[in-house]
Design an enzyme around this catalytic site. Structure first.
Site, mmCIF file in Angstrom:
data_model
loop_
_atom_site.group_PDB
_atom_site.id
_atom_site.type_symbol
_atom_site.label_atom_id
_atom_site.label_comp_id
_atom_site.label_asym_id
_atom_site.label_seq_id
_atom_site.Cartn_x
_atom_site.Cartn_y
_atom_site.Cartn_z
ATOM 1 N N ASP A 355 73.200 31.387 64.066
ATOM 2 C CA ASP A 355 72.359 32.057 63.082
ATOM 3 C C ASP A 355 71.494 30.967 62.443
ATOM 4 O O ASP A 355 71.756 29.778 62.628
ATOM 5 C CB ASP A 355 73.261 32.729 62.038
ATOM 6 C CG ASP A 355 72.471 33.343 60.900
ATOM 7 O OD1 ASP A 355 71.447 33.980 61.181
ATOM 8 O OD2 ASP A 355 72.884 33.173 59.742
ATOM 9 N N ASP A 549 76.900 32.487 59.133
ATOM 10 C CA ASP A 549 77.321 32.125 57.780
ATOM 11 C C ASP A 549 78.433 33.030 57.264
ATOM 12 O O ASP A 549 78.927 32.843 56.169
ATOM 13 C CB ASP A 549 76.138 32.123 56.809
ATOM 14 C CG ASP A 549 75.476 33.494 56.666
ATOM 15 O OD1 ASP A 549 74.525 33.588 55.890
ATOM 16 O OD2 ASP A 549 75.919 34.444 57.321
ATOM 17 N N ASP A 553 76.778 38.271 59.245
ATOM 18 C CA ASP A 553 76.831 38.282 60.703
ATOM 19 C C ASP A 553 78.177 38.730 61.256
ATOM 20 O O ASP A 553 78.506 38.423 62.403
ATOM 21 C CB ASP A 553 76.504 36.879 61.240
ATOM 22 C CG ASP A 553 75.094 36.452 60.859
ATOM 23 O OD1 ASP A 553 74.167 37.229 61.109
ATOM 24 O OD2 ASP A 553 74.936 35.360 60.301
#
Length: 652
Positions: A355, A549, A553
């Protein structure tokens, strides 16, 4: 899980130990409890005080009336050293679990006594007990790597009530209560500082030795240690829901998730042990019947030697210990692995997907530029943005409110609506205001000229008229580039970045870091679809790891072969969903986790190969009559000890 809005968006035998229960043989140092070395030394001293003189004066004792002297010395030593083995073997037989290493040792040593090989019988039990002692020491060392985490559990909280401070259990503190933390005390619960500034030691949680400065309004977490000033904290989570409580739970339960190698050894031992028993029986019975000059006593002795040599202790002890050492070694470096199975999976990872915000970048946003259009000035545009973002917890929203700096009247904002993956719509002072990504403008068919602005950009429109945009600055993490380089040096085939941010900023960051491929402007479901594609194109045995994080997600972390949460200490989603939680915010820890996994796997297979090779050689020597019971002791306990010592390297 809430999605990011705006432009950005884891005994020995049966040989299953009976879940490690039988392997302890009723020792008072059960591996699940506290090991006490002093309690183990005294029995060993007593055994050695009988055994050593017995071996030295064996002939004299043997020549006493009916060898009674020999029995008086060696039988007490045998019972002292082997009682737990005998008792466990008997208990397992009564439960129908016959073929384990305690059964092999019991039959072998009682047989040795029957053919008057008392020193050898005691030697097997004595050296096995010594092996057990070294095993417990090794397990204790591995546990100490994780013990620091367990010790961060706070013992008390200073709760502020009417005019006084009471010391209470953290479990009795409620959300909204005010607690006082003095210098040197552990912070007992997650909360927000409402008075005072200080420095906190986060080393027990993150492995970082440098204290962190915390100020008014910042969040602190249970387990941190207050180093300087007195701070008042408003509790935001109950103790059982705090990050540290969840972390402690996952550490304590990590051993329940076994690696495939551990499962293989368990199955192997289940079939291996009966084969050994029946082979030994054949060695004892068949040669005297079919080989001229073969005596029953000689071949029974060889069969007993074979039983001792074939004990699978070295394998069944050292392999779980190797993985345990790997998990412990990772914990020392601020990497929490939820089970040895994930160490195994990490070995096969050939694609690492990141990410962007909060993972490769710091996720600490600041307003860098305000560009008003269509009659608004900078302050008016910033005020509108701050109001429409007033109910959002996203870091970008917080940065806009911080830049505005004034108190927001909640009554000005009505009909608040989050549009997942696009932005926010709300009525501000009777005007419909939207704030979000460029895609939101296209979705709402709002005319504008600026589609390819670089950076993280929040566009605003008022009553369907474009009002301007705000540029938000975010920095790369210091070790982000190093993290990508380290993965490539380790032979990782693909590094990928998936982001909800626009193409321009995604391209810039991918180029700066040297990431192989990227996908930008992804909605939440599109990130999952992207992972699905990567999983389908991975090699036959290749695995895909996703690093996020942990806040936004969770679906992608859950779908990847290995889900890794960055900076997951403050995130429930990270702790609950990810397979691996990196306590620091450092993406370079991903490569470190893979290195630990590879080293652990290497050590485990070294032990398997070494133990099987040595046992194979000595089994042959035993059948040929070259190896005696003393060589058998080495092939069993000696190999187990060497494997245990090798397994402890996984911690380093």
């Amino acid at each position: 899980m809430k999605q990011k809005l705006h432009s950005e968006s884891s005994g020995c035998s049966n040989c299953e130990h009976d879940n490690h229960e039988n392997h302890n043989h009723d020792h008072n140092h059960d591996h699940g409890g506290e090991f006490n070395l002093k309690n183990e030394i005294l029995p060993l001293v007593m055994i050695l005080s009988l055994y050593a003189p017995g071996v030295i004066f064996e002939n004299q004792l043997h020549n006493t009336f009916y060898s009674i002297g020999e029995f008086l010395v060696f039988i007490p030593a045998y019972l002292l050293s082997g009682w737990s083995v005998l008792k466990t073997a008997g208990r397992n037989i009564l439960k129908g679990r016959v073929f384990d290493e305690t059964f092999l040792m019991t039959v072998a040593t009682l047989g040795a006594i029957a053919i008057h090989k008392l020193p050898e019988a005691v030697g097997v039990m004595l050296f096995y007990k010594i092996g057990e002692l070294f095993q417990d020491i090794a397990v204790g060392r591995s546990r100490n790597s994780i013990k620091a985490l367990l010790e961060v559990r706070p013992d008390y909280a200073n709760i502020q009530t009417e005019g006084e401070i009471k010391k209470v259990s953290p479990k009795t503190v409620n959300i909204g209560d005010i607690i006082i933390v003095k210098p040197g005390e552990k912070i007992p619960l997650d909360g927000e500082i409402i008075d005072g500034n200080s420095q906190v030691d986060t080393s027990a949680l993150t492995g970082e030795s440098v204290p962190r400065t915390v100020r008014l309004g910042e969040t602190v977490l249970a387990g941190m240690i207050n180093k300087m000033g007195v701070i008042s904290i408003k509790v935001t989570k109950l103790f059982d829901e705090s990050s540290i409580a969840k972390i402690l739970d996952l550490v304590q339960n990590a051993k329940s998730k076994k690696a495939e190698t551990e499962k293989f050894i368990t199955k192997f031992a289940r079939y291996y042990t009966p084969i050994v028993v029946f082979t030994s029986l054949a060695v004892a019975l068949l040669p005297p019947l079919f080989v001229s000059g073969a005596t029953s006593s000689e071949w029974i002795y060889r069969a007993l030697i074979l039983l001792v040599i074939s004990c699978p202790c070295g394998l069944v002890i050292s392999i779980p210990l190797g993985y345990f050492g790997g998990v412990g070694g990772a914990a020392r470096r601020g990497i929490l692995v939820k089970g040895s199975t994930f160490l195994d999976t990490l070995n096969a990872v050939d694609t690492v997907v990141f990410d962007k915000t909060g993972t490769l970048t710091k996720g600490v946003f600041k307003v860098a530029k305000v560009v008003p259009l269509n009659g608004l000035n900078e302050q008016e545009l910033l005020q509108l943005a701050a109001k429409v973002e007033s109910h959002s917890n996203h870091p970008i929203a917080q940065s806009i409110r911080n830049a505005y700096g004034e108190k927001i009247d909640a009554s000005d904002v009505r009909n608040y609506e989050e549009i997942a993956g696009y932005g926010i719509r709300a009525k501000v002072e009777n005007r419909v205001v939207i704030a979000g990504s460029d895609r939101l403008l296209h979705r709402e068919k709002i005319a504008h000229d600026n589609c390819q602005l670089k950076g993280t950009v929040i566009h605003l429109a008022v009553d369907n008229i474009y009002a301007g945009y705000i540029v938000i600055a975010d920095e790369l993490k210091e070790d982000a580039k190093q993290a990508i380089q380290a993965l490539k040096q380790m032979g990782i085939d693909r590094t990928v970045m998936l982001t909800g941010d626009n193409q321009a900023i995604a391209s810039l960051i991918a180029q700066q870091l040297g990431i192989d491929t990227y996908e930008a402007e992804l909605l939440p479901e599109e990130k999952v679809n992207a992972i699905e594609k990567l999983l389908s194109t991975a090699g036959k045995h290749g695995k895909v790891a996703f690093v996020g994080d942990g806040i936004n997600d969770a679906p992608v972390i859950a779908r990847a072969d290995v889900g890794i949460a960055m900076g997951g200490l403050g995130s429930d989603a990270a702790i609950e969903t990810a397979d691996i939680v990196i306590m620091t915010d450092a993406p370079s820890k991903v490569a470190e986790a893979i290195k630990i996994a590879r080293k652990t796997r290497q050590i485990v297979w070294q032990n398997i190969g070494f133990a099987l090779a040595i046992k194979g050689v000595f089994i042959g020597l035993g059948i040929l009559g070259i190896a005696t019971m003393w060589e058998a002791v080495f092939a069993d306990v000696g190999v187990a000890l060497l494997a245990i010592f090798n397994a402890t390297r996984a911690m380093k």
